[in-house]
Design a protein around this motif. Structure first.
Motif, PDB file in Angstrom:
ATOM      1  N   VAL A 398       0.837  -1.204   0.000  1.00  0.00           N
ATOM      2  CA  VAL A 398       0.000   0.000   0.000  1.00  0.00           C
ATOM      3  C   VAL A 398       0.871   1.253   0.000  1.00  0.00           C
ATOM      4  O   VAL A 398       0.594   2.221  -0.724  1.00  0.00           O
ATOM      5  N   THR A 399       1.935   1.241   0.781  1.00  0.00           N
ATOM      6  CA  THR A 399       2.822   2.401   0.854  1.00  0.00           C
ATOM      7  C   THR A 399       3.457   2.687  -0.509  1.00  0.00           C
ATOM      8  O   THR A 399       3.499   3.832  -0.957  1.00  0.00           O
ATOM      9  N   ARG A 400       3.935   1.647  -1.166  1.00  0.00           N
ATOM     10  CA  ARG A 400       4.555   1.830  -2.483  1.00  0.00           C
ATOM     11  C   ARG A 400       3.538   2.286  -3.525  1.00  0.00           C
ATOM     12  O   ARG A 400       3.849   3.091  -4.410  1.00  0.00           O
ATOM     13  N   LEU A 401       2.304   1.772  -3.423  1.00  0.00           N
ATOM     14  CA  LEU A 401       1.262   2.194  -4.359  1.00  0.00           C
ATOM     15  C   LEU A 401       0.942   3.677  -4.175  1.00  0.00           C
ATOM     16  O   LEU A 401       0.836   4.433  -5.150  1.00  0.00           O
ATOM     17  N   TYR A 402       0.802   4.112  -2.936  1.00  0.00           N
ATOM     18  CA  TYR A 402       0.512   5.523  -2.674  1.00  0.00           C
ATOM     19  C   TYR A 402       1.653   6.427  -3.153  1.00  0.00           C
ATOM     20  O   TYR A 402       1.413   7.517  -3.690  1.00  0.00           O
ATOM     21  N   LEU A 403       2.895   5.982  -2.946  1.00  0.00           N
ATOM     22  CA  LEU A 403       4.032   6.771  -3.417  1.00  0.00           C
ATOM     23  C   LEU A 403       3.945   6.991  -4.926  1.00  0.00           C
ATOM     24  O   LEU A 403       4.169   8.099  -5.426  1.00  0.00           O
ATOM     25  N   ALA A 404       3.598   5.930  -5.661  1.00  0.00           N
ATOM     26  CA  ALA A 404       3.472   6.039  -7.116  1.00  0.00           C
ATOM     27  C   ALA A 404       2.333   6.972  -7.500  1.00  0.00           C
ATOM     28  O   ALA A 404       2.477   7.838  -8.379  1.00  0.00           O
ATOM     29  N   GLU A 405       1.179   6.807  -6.850  1.00  0.00           N
ATOM     30  CA  GLU A 405       0.032   7.661  -7.162  1.00  0.00           C
ATOM     31  C   GLU A 405       0.331   9.128  -6.858  1.00  0.00           C
ATOM     32  O   GLU A 405      -0.097  10.027  -7.599  1.00  0.00           O
ATOM     33  N   ASN A 406       1.058   9.378  -5.779  1.00  0.00           N
ATOM     34  CA  ASN A 406       1.409  10.757  -5.444  1.00  0.00           C
ATOM     35  C   ASN A 406       2.356  11.356  -6.474  1.00  0.00           C
ATOM     36  O   ASN A 406       2.237  12.537  -6.822  1.00  0.00           O
ATOM     37  N   LEU A 407       3.301  10.561  -6.952  1.00  0.00           N
ATOM     38  CA  LEU A 407       4.206  11.050  -7.994  1.00  0.00           C
ATOM     39  C   LEU A 407       3.423  11.406  -9.255  1.00  0.00           C
ATOM     40  O   LEU A 407       3.730  12.392  -9.936  1.00  0.00           O
ATOM     41  N   GLU A 408       2.413  10.620  -9.564  1.00  0.00           N
ATOM     42  CA  GLU A 408       1.556  10.946 -10.708  1.00  0.00           C
ATOM     43  C   GLU A 408       0.882  12.295 -10.508  1.00  0.00           C
ATOM     44  O   GLU A 408       0.841  13.135 -11.419  1.00  0.00           O
ATOM     45  N   GLN A 409       0.347  12.529  -9.307  1.00  0.00           N
ATOM     46  CA  GLN A 409      -0.319  13.798  -9.016  1.00  0.00           C
ATOM     47  C   GLN A 409       0.654  14.970  -9.079  1.00  0.00           C
ATOM     48  O   GLN A 409       0.255  16.110  -9.357  1.00  0.00           O
ATOM     49  N   LEU A 410       1.920  14.696  -8.840  1.00  0.00           N
ATOM     50  CA  LEU A 410       2.948  15.740  -8.899  1.00  0.00           C
ATOM     51  C   LEU A 410       3.524  15.887 -10.309  1.00  0.00           C
ATOM     52  O   LEU A 410       4.519  16.593 -10.500  1.00  0.00           O
ATOM     53  N   ASP A 411       2.898  15.216 -11.286  1.00  0.00           N
ATOM     54  CA  ASP A 411       3.322  15.261 -12.693  1.00  0.00           C
ATOM     55  C   ASP A 411       4.716  14.687 -12.912  1.00  0.00           C
ATOM     56  O   ASP A 411       5.368  15.009 -13.908  1.00  0.00           O
ATOM     57  N   ARG A 412       5.147  13.826 -12.029  1.00  0.00           N
ATOM     58  CA  ARG A 412       6.412  13.115 -12.215  1.00  0.00           C
ATOM     59  C   ARG A 412       6.064  11.763 -12.847  1.00  0.00           C
ATOM     60  O   ARG A 412       6.148  10.707 -12.248  1.00  0.00           O
ATOM     61  N   ILE A 413       5.655  11.865 -14.112  1.00  0.00           N
ATOM     62  CA  ILE A 413       4.988  10.760 -14.788  1.00  0.00           C
ATOM     63  C   ILE A 413       5.909   9.562 -14.967  1.00  0.00           C
ATOM     64  O   ILE A 413       5.522   8.412 -14.706  1.00  0.00           O
ATOM     65  N   ASP A 414       7.131   9.788 -15.443  1.00  0.00           N
ATOM     66  CA  ASP A 414       8.027   8.661 -15.696  1.00  0.00           C
ATOM     67  C   ASP A 414       8.349   7.909 -14.410  1.00  0.00           C
ATOM     68  O   ASP A 414       8.415   6.671 -14.401  1.00  0.00           O
ATOM     69  N   GLU A 415       8.536   8.653 -13.312  1.00  0.00           N
ATOM     70  CA  GLU A 415       8.794   8.000 -12.031  1.00  0.00           C
ATOM     71  C   GLU A 415       7.580   7.187 -11.588  1.00  0.00           C
ATOM     72  O   GLU A 415       7.726   6.062 -11.072  1.00  0.00           O
ATOM     73  N   ALA A 416       6.395   7.748 -11.773  1.00  0.00           N
ATOM     74  CA  ALA A 416       5.182   7.031 -11.390  1.00  0.00           C
ATOM     75  C   ALA A 416       5.030   5.748 -12.207  1.00  0.00           C
ATOM     76  O   ALA A 416       4.735   4.675 -11.658  1.00  0.00           O
ATOM     77  N   LEU A 417       5.245   5.825 -13.517  1.00  0.00           N
ATOM     78  CA  LEU A 417       5.121   4.642 -14.365  1.00  0.00           C
ATOM     79  C   LEU A 417       6.109   3.563 -13.957  1.00  0.00           C
ATOM     80  O   LEU A 417       5.775   2.365 -13.919  1.00  0.00           O
ATOM     81  N   ALA A 418       7.331   3.976 -13.648  1.00  0.00           N
ATOM     82  CA  ALA A 418       8.348   3.004 -13.237  1.00  0.00           C
ATOM     83  C   ALA A 418       7.938   2.309 -11.946  1.00  0.00           C
ATOM     84  O   ALA A 418       8.127   1.092 -11.784  1.00  0.00           O
ATOM     85  N   ARG A 419       7.368   3.061 -11.020  1.00  0.00           N
ATOM     86  CA  ARG A 419       6.933   2.466  -9.755  1.00  0.00           C
ATOM     87  C   ARG A 419       5.743   1.522  -9.973  1.00  0.00           C
ATOM     88  O   ARG A 419       5.658   0.463  -9.348  1.00  0.00           O
ATOM     89  N   TYR A 420       4.805   1.905 -10.843  1.00  0.00           N
ATOM     90  CA  TYR A 420       3.681   1.011 -11.141  1.00  0.00           C
ATOM     91  C   TYR A 420       4.179  -0.308 -11.739  1.00  0.00           C
ATOM     92  O   TYR A 420       3.717  -1.387 -11.376  1.00  0.00           O
ATOM     93  N   ASP A 421       5.129  -0.201 -12.669  1.00  0.00           N
ATOM     94  CA  ASP A 421       5.663  -1.411 -13.296  1.00  0.00           C
ATOM     95  C   ASP A 421       6.348  -2.308 -12.270  1.00  0.00           C
ATOM     96  O   ASP A 421       6.160  -3.530 -12.265  1.00  0.00           O
TER      97      ASP A 421
END
Length: 628
Positions: A398-421
């Protein structure tokens, strides 16, 4: 095309219940009258303060926007670093106070805490500043500083109703339950304290060895119908921790007679209590029934797997001491008030829980979830990165998922995609990383890639699990349609409708698409009408019906629906543009041009601007065959 673009962006079906989303809305309504120091300390006109301080701070508050509250527009604060030294202590206090108010309105808790603490340092005897300082210091997790200010506040403020909670919590943390009882019992049980004071007092009394006194302390809160289940849960925990398993068992049976828990944390606690009673099979049945209701947090499915594999040995002892129970009471109350303007109060209570029990990682997760709700994504990630998930794989997920979702909200798209993968790879049985990835790509207009992500998610879903399957099919259908692969999109929409008949979003999207393509006209109109029947106040769906009538050449009916859609969504350029077209077709040319001008003022998509400008210049072409 623009209408479907709007619908594509609005798709949002959460695939699972979040772990800390409590069913506490009714309880929150019952506790709406929070202590004066709680929701927004210092916001009441009757707060005590010195005459000079009152005048000064009242003037400061006048600079805030009328009706502003937490989450509203930020008040403009002066640069306190320039003139304060010349003005002396009063000037410094005023400048810092205004800066704190601006941070408060902007939901910047850390900045608010620092500014209010600095204001109090410049004006140490100001009671209003004491309240704001201890409250926001606690919200920022600065426990010892908050307690220090609270000690001054209980001396300076007669009848102070929140600072004693901090002092009692400090006493519990330090192993002084008698002191905690001394702080808690005089508090008048009104508003939020009608729940907090009895529960905290009960745990403090248990820590002194007084089981009967602890259970007796809970009784006033049990009179609140909306709070009774929560209070009864704590009664069972108190009896269980005291070692009186017979009393705990009787209280547990009474609790379960009213039904199973409907939220993840109470469920985990009840499962723990059942295993303590030797009722492991009943505990497993309870978890399985919860899972059968639909997608559930990994924390619950992980618990079920452990109970299946290990029996009672797979159930952790979540609460073993009165101090831990006290922290649970703060955490649960934080969940209860975590609605609307109660978000900052929820954070204060959860920070108190974490202060009393530093190992209570679920409280830290609750803080991060609340910050996310307040759109404070950087602050949320700071909290998430400090959570110790070493021995809790579900919490780690859950913590890692939230970190990725927050990066998406911060427009750090590539980082968010990498975390989702990465998360999807390490958790091959979970859908959320892939669905979140698809949602991100869809919102970025990367529709083919979004469809690929949804396809991988669909491959992970049991075909018989329609509750989980239909939302992802719908998302993929939207992505296929936007990518120009209509046959695949249509197949997904129809399959989703088979699984969830009459679902309004699917009816709207598929019905509108058929109308636009000139296919299945009668069925399409019926589908959109049904969607409007279910969602009569959804401006996008009402617009679909109006635009469907327009495409069919039923212009008078189109005007009626589109006028209503504009009333529901006045700031949507597409709907205003549609209404302009309908006005033109019924001969209302001046009104048509007004609507097109309105659409242009609402920042339409760039490639649509020339078309709208051309309509303003020359109007619409005569009606072609087919009614458009």
């Amino acid at each position: 095309m623009a209408q479907r673009a709007q619908m594509a962006q609005s798709v949002s079906f959460p695939p699972a219940r979040r772990p800390a989303q409590a069913a506490f809305v009714v309880l929150w309504a019952a506790l709406a009258l929070t202590p004066a120091a709680c929701a927004h300390p210092g916001d009441t006109a009757a707060e005590p303060t010195g005459a000079a301080g009152l005048t000064r701070l009242a003037a400061a508050d006048a600079t805030a926007p009328e009706g502003a509250s937490n989450g509203g527009p930020a008040a403009k604060a002066p640069d306190a670093s320039t003139d304060d030294a010349a003005q002396g202590p009063s000037g410094r206090a005023l400048g810092k106070y205004l800066a704190g108010r601006a941070a408060q309105y902007d939901n910047n808790i850390s900045a608010a805490a620092s500014h209010f603490a600095d204001a109090l340092a410049a004006d140490p005897g100001n009671p209003m500043l004491m309240r704001r300082a201890y409250y926001y210091l606690m919200a920022d997790g600065r426990f010892d500083e908050a307690v220090g200010v609270a000690r001054d506040a209980v001396v300076a403020l007669a009848g102070e109703d929140f600072a004693p909670l901090l002092l009692a919590s400090s006493a519990m943390r330090d192993g002084n339950p008698n002191d905690a009882v001394g702080w808690l019992w005089p508090i008048e049980a009104n508003g939020l304290n009608a729940l907090l004071q009895p529960m905290l007092l009960a745990w403090a009394r248990l820590d002194t060895g007084d089981l009967d006194g602890a259970l007796e302390a809970l009784e006033p809160a049990r009179s609140m119908a909306s709070a009774r289940r929560l209070v009864d849960l704590h009664g069972i925990l108190i009896a269980d921790i005291s070692g009186d398993r017979a009393r705990a068992g009787a209280l547990l049976d009474a609790y379960l007679e009213d039904g199973p828990p409907d939220n993840a944390r109470p469920l985990e606690l009840i499962v723990m209590l059942l295993t303590h009673q030797g009722r492991t099979a009943e505990a497993l049945d309870l978890v399985e029934d919860y899972l059968a209701q639909g997608p559930a947090p990994l924390m619950v499915s992980d618990l079920a797997a452990r109970v299946r594999a290990e029996g009672a040995d797979g159930v952790s002892d979540l609460v073993t001491t009165a101090r831990e129970g006290y922290a649970e009471a703060l955490y649960h109350t934080g969940l209860a008030v975590n609605q609307g303007q109660g978000s900052d109060t929820a954070i204060v209570l959860m920070q108190m829980a974490l202060g009393v029990n530093p190992d209570f990682q679920r409280a830290a997760l609750g803080i991060a979830e609340t910050l996310r709700r307040m759109k404070q994504y950087e602050a949320a990630n700071t909290v998430l990165q400090e959570i110790d998930t070493t021995d809790d794989p579900a919490l780690d997920y859950v913590t890692r998922l939230y970190l990725a979702e927050n990066l998406e909200q911060l427009d750090r798209i590539d980082e968010a995609l990498a975390r989702y993968d990465a998360l999807a790879e390490t958790h091959p049985d979970q859908l959320e990383p892939l669905v979140d990835k698809g949602d991100l790509l869809r919102r970025a207009d990367r529709f083919a890639e979004a469809a690929e992500a949804y396809s991988v998610a669909i491959d992970r879903i049991d075909n018989d699990n329609g509750v989980a399957l239909w939302p992802v099919l719908y998302r993929r259908g939207v992505s296929y349609e936007r990518a120009g692969e209509w046959d695949k999109a249509e197949a997904d929409f129809l399959r989703a409708l088979d699984l969830e008949p009459d679902q309004p979003e699917i009816l709207n999207y598929l019905g509108y698409s058929w109308l636009d393509r000139g296919e299945n006209i009668e069925r399409a109109v019926d589908m959109v009408k049904e969607a409007v029947r279910q969602r009569p106040n959804d401006g996008y769906i009402v617009d679909s019906l109006g635009w469907g009538y327009y495409l069919l050449g039923r212009y008078e009916e189109a005007v009626v629906e589109l006028e209503r859609a504009v009333e529901l969504r006045p700031q949507d350029w597409t709907i205003n543009d549609h209404l302009g077209d309908a006005y033109w077709r019924v001969g209302r040319r001046t009104e048509a041009r007004f609507q097109w001008e309105r659409a242009l003022s609402l920042e339409p998509e760039e490639d649509t601007i020339p078309e709208i400008e051309a309509k303003l210049e020359t109007g619409l072409e005569p009606v072609a065959e087919g009614g458009r």
